[in-house]
Write a protein that holds these residues in place. Structure first.
Motif, PDB file in Angstrom:
ATOM      1  N   PRO A   1       0.717  -1.176   0.054  1.00 55.21           N
ATOM      2  CA  PRO A   1      -0.088  -0.079  -0.050  1.00 55.21           C
ATOM      3  C   PRO A   1       0.834   1.450   0.175  1.00 55.21           C
ATOM      4  N   VAL A   2       0.163   2.325  -0.270  1.00 55.34           N
ATOM      5  CA  VAL A   2       0.805   3.588  -0.170  1.00 55.34           C
ATOM      6  C   VAL A   2       0.272   4.318   0.905  1.00 55.34           C
ATOM      7  N   LEU A   3       1.194   4.899   1.848  1.00 60.09           N
ATOM      8  CA  LEU A   3       0.723   5.567   3.144  1.00 60.09           C
ATOM      9  C   LEU A   3       0.231   6.738   2.501  1.00 60.09           C
ATOM     10  N   PRO A   4      -1.073   6.989   3.047  1.00 61.60           N
ATOM     11  CA  PRO A   4      -1.639   8.290   2.799  1.00 61.60           C
ATOM     12  C   PRO A   4      -0.545   9.782   3.323  1.00 61.60           C
ATOM     13  N   GLU A   5      -0.597  10.772   2.640  1.00 66.61           N
ATOM     14  CA  GLU A   5       0.124  11.932   3.067  1.00 66.61           C
ATOM     15  C   GLU A   5      -0.644  12.929   3.994  1.00 66.61           C
ATOM     16  N   ILE A   6      -0.657  12.292   5.241  1.00 70.36           N
ATOM     17  CA  ILE A   6      -1.680  12.723   6.096  1.00 70.36           C
ATOM     18  C   ILE A   6      -0.860  13.102   7.386  1.00 70.36           C
TER      19      ILE A   6
END
Length: 464
Positions: A114-119
């Motif tokens: 998965p791609v970790l959300p930029e949050i």
């Protein structure tokens, strides 16, 4: 006299032979545990090797192992030159023991991650984020919760005796959805991921529930395990429900005091699901409750075969963790690429609390039903074969036997208490009747050194 000497020589030979046999089998497990623990605590838990050696690896016989960190993000553990095990850290996958595969082959594995959300969670209010709103006081004078709750939490960090280190590392209390108490041991804070041990089973059970909601699995269908389809010994009849309820009937020894099925699975096998599935039946499926980490890893294998490799390694993150704001969570894999669904999930204490809150909300988060509407009810119904009504779907219960509550695990605590539980005192406890989630994480070597019942009762008194 000669006869006595011969008998003594034979006894000595037998003793030495047994010692060699024991070491031959035990040392690979000891080194596997040491390499894996040091690797994960350092790379996922942001710990120093010194702290891991002093705490997780500081007791006998674990202290026999020599641990070294390699430049390529791997950790090697050895014992007296008789055994050597290596754990390799890979971003997004955590640490994996190099078992039945070469280190080079392991590093060449490519999975769809998965791609970790930029949050930035600090900019988002709890529970989706980590920004905690200032709570309004009911009056000028502090109420009972504000007076007693800090004392109840602090007590969880106190050793009963100096030679019995409790090593509580984190306590969180979520009441009516609000994070009302939080404390950490020195060297730990809200950013440190901590190990699940068997709390991972509850995550595995949750993921199975999500596939049931999607119509991809049925609880009472024969478990889709490829090697069982052609078996003639009864394993083909084992259902998904029976695996969830720990009533598969497989002949699996869940004993950690010596080399057994459980320790060999975790520290010597590349494919933990396949290893467990190869075990024969011991009793008729559904007839006997027997807690087994092997059942949980079979469920993890079922998740993989159902989703396929293109979705499997992303699914827990995109469909569960990121929806809850559990951005720290990492599910570690074995050398075959299966999540170790029985034991190896790292997450921050706040993220563990979020998972508990999902259950308290009946599987609903932000108005999205992530689990079947009746899943939490089914998951917290006692297994008929469990003598004390102590287990549901990969979740421990305080229900007691239907004919009476005297045999409950925690007699003075509410009967609707259910909890995720892991080795050395990892617990996420939910009490729906009190709208309460309690997280306690630590490294308590002996369960008798920490009194969960007294701890929870203090918190209940504080919030009333």
């Amino acid at each position: 006299m000669n006869r006595i000497k011969r008998i003594a020589a034979v006894l000595l030979l037998i003793t030495l032979s047994y010692l060699v046999y024991y070491c031959w089998n035990a040392f690979p497990i000891l080194t596997g545990y040491s390499a894996k623990m040091a690797c994960s605590c350092m790379y996922l838990g942001d710990r120093t090797l010194k702290s891991v050696e002093e705490q997780e690896l500081g007791s006998f016989p674990l202290k026999l192992a020599s641990v070294e960190v390699q430049p390529d993000s791997s950790v090697v553990a050895t014992v007296a030159g008789m055994a050597k095990q290596t754990a390799v850290f890979r971003p997004g996958l955590g640490c994996t023991l190099v078992n039945e595969i070469s280190k080079e082959e392991l590093k060449k594995q490519v999975w769809q991650l998965p791609v970790l959300p930029e949050i930035n969670p600090d900019t988002i209010d709890w529970p989706m984020g980590d920004r905690i709103p200032v709570l309004k006081l009911d009056s000028v004078m502090p109420n009972q919760r504000e007076l007693l709750l800090p004392q109840a939490v602090q007590a969880a960090f106190v050793n009963l005796r100096e030679d019995q280190p409790v090593r509580t590392r984190a306590v969180l209390v979520v009441h009516k959805g609000e994070l009302v108490a939080e404390q950490y041991a020195p060297g730990f804070d809200r950013h440190h991921r901590q190990l699940s041990w068997s709390m991972a089973k509850s995550i595995t059970g949750t993921l199975i529930g999500m596939l049931v909601k999607e119509g991809k699995l049925s609880l009472d269908q024969p478990a889709p395990v490829a090697s069982w389809k052609t078996s003639t010994d009864g394993r083909a009849a084992i259902t998904v429900r029976q695996l969830l309820q720990q009533t598969s009937g497989l002949d699996f020894d869940e004993n950690y005091s010596k080399p057994t099925d459980a320790t060999n699975m975790l520290f010597r096998k590349a494919d933990m699901a396949g290893y467990t599935a190869s075990h024969a039946l011991k009793v008729q499926p559904g007839s006997t409750f027997y807690y087994s980490s092997g059942n949980s890893n079979i469920l993890s294998g079922i998740l993989r075969s159902t989703l396929g490799d293109s979705l499997y390694h992303k699914y827990p993150y995109e469909k569960l963790f990121y929806k809850l704001g559990m951005y720290s969570a990492v599910m570690e894999t074995d050398a075959s690429g299966n999540f170790v669904g029985s034991s190896y999930v790292y997450a921050t204490p706040r993220d563990w609390a979020r998972l508990g809150l999902l259950y308290l909300q009946n599987g609903n988060w932000n108005n999205e039903q992530l689990l079947p509407e009746n899943w939490v009810k089914m998951a917290t119904e006692p297994v008929a074969a469990a003598p004390a009504g102590e287990y549901g779907f990969q979740i421990w219960l305080n229900a007691g036997n239907p004919i009476g509550s005297s045999n409950r695990k925690y007699p003075s605590l509410p009967a609707d208490l259910y909890y995720f539980s892991g080795y050395e005192g990892q617990q996420v406890l939910m009490i729906p009747s009190k709208e309460l989630v309690i997280v306690r994480l630590g490294q308590t070597a002996n369960s008798q050194w920490f009194d969960t019942e007294t701890f929870v009762n203090r918190i209940l008194t504080a919030i009333q």
